[in-house]
Scaffold this active site. Structure first.
Site, short mmCIF file in Angstrom:
data_model
loop_
_atom_site.label_atom_id
_atom_site.label_comp_id
_atom_site.label_asym_id
_atom_site.label_seq_id
_atom_site.Cartn_x
_atom_site.Cartn_y
_atom_site.Cartn_z
N ARG A 137 34.35 -5.22 9.86
CA ARG A 137 34.04 -5.44 11.26
C ARG A 137 35.05 -6.38 11.92
NH1 ARG A 137 28.12 -7.69 12.67
NH2 ARG A 137 28.92 -9.47 11.53
N TYR A 138 35.58 -7.32 11.15
CA TYR A 138 36.58 -8.28 11.66
C TYR A 138 37.94 -7.87 11.11
CZ TYR A 138 32.41 -11.13 12.53
OH TYR A 138 31.17 -11.58 12.95
N ARG A 141 39.08 -9.37 7.23
CA ARG A 141 38.13 -9.63 6.15
C ARG A 141 37.08 -8.52 6.07
NH1 ARG A 141 37.96 -12.69 10.55
NH2 ARG A 141 36.01 -13.36 11.48
N CYS A 150 17.55 -8.56 -4.81
CA CYS A 150 17.58 -10.01 -4.64
C CYS A 150 16.54 -10.61 -5.59
CB CYS A 150 17.20 -10.40 -3.22
SG CYS A 150 18.33 -9.72 -2.00
N CYS A 154 13.40 -12.18 1.56
CA CYS A 154 13.14 -12.97 2.77
C CYS A 154 12.59 -12.02 3.82
CB CYS A 154 14.43 -13.60 3.28
SG CYS A 154 15.41 -14.38 1.99
N CYS A 157 14.96 -10.56 6.58
CA CYS A 157 16.29 -10.15 6.11
C CYS A 157 16.96 -9.14 7.06
CB CYS A 157 16.18 -9.55 4.72
SG CYS A 157 17.78 -8.97 4.12
N ARG A 159 19.33 -7.27 6.34
CA ARG A 159 19.64 -6.03 5.61
C ARG A 159 18.40 -5.43 4.97
NH1 ARG A 159 24.40 -8.71 3.25
NH2 ARG A 159 25.48 -8.79 5.24
N ASP A 318 18.27 -12.43 13.64
CA ASP A 318 18.68 -11.12 14.15
C ASP A 318 17.46 -10.30 14.59
OD1 ASP A 318 21.42 -11.48 13.74
OD2 ASP A 318 21.22 -10.94 11.62
N ASP A 355 24.54 -13.41 16.10
CA ASP A 355 25.29 -12.22 15.69
C ASP A 355 24.99 -11.17 16.75
OD1 ASP A 355 26.95 -10.72 14.03
OD2 ASP A 355 25.97 -11.50 12.22
N LYS A 362 29.84 -12.59 15.28
CA LYS A 362 29.17 -13.89 15.52
C LYS A 362 29.72 -14.55 16.78
CE LYS A 362 28.77 -14.67 10.60
NZ LYS A 362 29.66 -13.52 10.27
S1 SF4 Z 1 18.37 -12.69 3.30
FE1 SF4 Z 1 18.13 -10.57 2.53
S2 SF4 Z 1 19.90 -10.27 1.20
FE2 SF4 Z 1 19.68 -12.48 1.49
S3 SF4 Z 1 18.39 -13.15 -0.24
FE3 SF4 Z 1 17.04 -12.79 1.49
S4 SF4 Z 1 16.34 -10.68 1.18
FE4 SF4 Z 1 18.17 -10.94 -0.07
#
Ligand code: SF4
Length: 412
Positions: A137-138, A141, A150, A154, A157, A159, A318, A355, A362
């Protein structure tokens, strides 16, 4: 129950005593697992194998589970899986429904409500992905996704469309293609490994991947993004650190949101990484009732410095589907930044960013310190709200009159 950050709900701010208590390093303890041997408890594979992964287990270990949480846990496998390591589970305060640790990892049924502006890929990663698992995207990098797993998940998240594979995204990174793309693009000088969590890979697999990336002459700099040091500090073994130090310059971005996550176990794990010469930065997500409070954030950033970690970013949450109940306002984020800058060590002050939705990257968001700026002068406001004037230098010519009260501009 009055909690350390309950004033985020509009109550009184925490006292000096509760601020000091937030800054104390405590062990997560053993909780329900007090009979487990030290060898097992300190073994990261044991921790992974004994994660809490369903509503019934949650109810057993957390009798105060609310109906909203129970229903959320039942739905988790269709959106973002539920998983909590025993170590991290011990940080939850069972008596507090709004415990900042609990809010981060225990699903709520509110996750199934999607606001019209929410998205499954809020920062446009898929549309910037030239090969599976690589986001470019940048200009200089790339983001290299290595896994969809994971140690714990979270609830906010970004993603969540792919991590845990609950939505059937069917994520399959193809390392050969990802590496070939980087090798064919000499402008890429920085590779960030993320996921999912790269530190869930075995030492051997991770070493192999890092070696292949290091063999590309134009890759100057490697980074790993990981929440493992806070979810599973047992994974940060001396062997892992000895392996990682072969690949310098290698930086690591860790992820912690609340001072209670910074336990003695986490401090020791971060110390091992720092001793291996790995510069550490922390990324936090601004979350309602978790850390949307200046005193909580201040205790957190100060504690990070004690763990040898530079607070790097605070992200505005996000617009991920089903996260409205965890999102706080940008106004609140700016207010928090205002209460950090100048009020604590400059190294402790992260950059607050949004973001930009859809893939804009960002964007830094700062309180307003430049009140006006023209060809002759800049009018500034300092952290105490005092106003100062600085004469603008014409390009290529020496500065004219010195500013009044120049001593006030000293940054020491
Ligand atoms: S934010 Fe998403 S990718 Fe990062 S540890 Fe938590 S669940 Fe996993």
């Amino acid at each position: 129950m009055q909690t350390e950050n309950s004033h985020a709900n509009g109550d009184e701010p925490p006292s000096v005593n509760s601020f000091q208590s937030l800054k104390e390093f405590k062990s997560a303890g053993r909780g329900f697992w007090r009979d487990v041997s030290d060898a097992d408890w300190n073994d990261w594979k044991w921790q992974l194998k004994h994660r809490i992964t369903n509503a019934e287990q949650l109810q057993k270990f957390l009798p105060t589970l609310t109906p909203e949480e129970f229903a959320g846990a039942k739905l988790a496998n269709t959106k973002l899986a539920l998983a909590i390591t025993p170590y991290f589970f011990n940080l939850i305060d069972p008596a507090d429904e709004n415990c900042p640790i609990r809010l981060q990892v225990i699903p709520k049924v509110a996750e199934s409500h999607t606001a019209p502006w929410e998205m499954s890929d809020p920062v446009g990663e898929d549309s910037h992905s030239p090969v599976p698992g690589l986001v470019h995207r940048y200009p200089d990098r790339v983001l290299f996704l290595v896994t969809d797993r994971c140690a714990a998940y979270c609830r906010y998240c970004t993603r969540s469309r792919l991590v845990s594979n609950a939505t059937g995204y069917d994520f399959h990174p193809e390392f050969d293609k990802q590496i070939a793309y980087i090798a064919a693009h000499p402008e890429i000088r920085d590779v960030l490994l993320s996921g999912g969590d790269p530190l869930l890979m075995s030492d051997d697999k991770l070493e192999n991947l890092l070696s292949r990336l290091r063999a590309i002459p134009h890759v100057e700099f490697l980074r790993i993004g990981s929440r493992i040091p806070t979810f599973l500090p047992q994974r940060i073994t001396p062997e892992l650190c000895a392996m990682l130090k072969k690949f310098h310059p290698l930086f690591m971005s860790v992820h912690s949101n609340h001072p209670r996550e910074l336990t003695t176990e986490v401090r020791d794990a971060l110390g091992r990484l720092a001793d291996a010469g790995i510069p550490l930065g922390n990324q936090s997500v601004l979350l309602k009732h978790v850390n949307d409070d200046a005193a909580v954030m201040k205790a957190h950033v100060q504690k990070l410095l004690m763990c040898r970690v530079k607070p790097y970013y605070i992200y505005q949450c996000d617009l991920i589907s089903g996260s409205a109940h965890l999102r706080t306002s940008v106004r609140k984020g700016i207010e928090i930044m205002q209460q950090l800058r100048g009020h604590t060590t400059g190294y402790a002050v992260p950059q607050y960013v949004i973001d930009a939705p859809g893939g804009g990257g960002k964007v830094p968001v700062n309180p307003e310190y430049v009140l006006s700026h023209n060809a002759d002068r800049v009018v500034l406001r300092n952290y105490e709200g005092k106003i100062f004037e600085y004469p603008e230098a014409p390009d290529g010519r020496p500065c004219g009159q010195p500013p009044e009260r120049i001593e006030e501009l000293c940054k020491c």
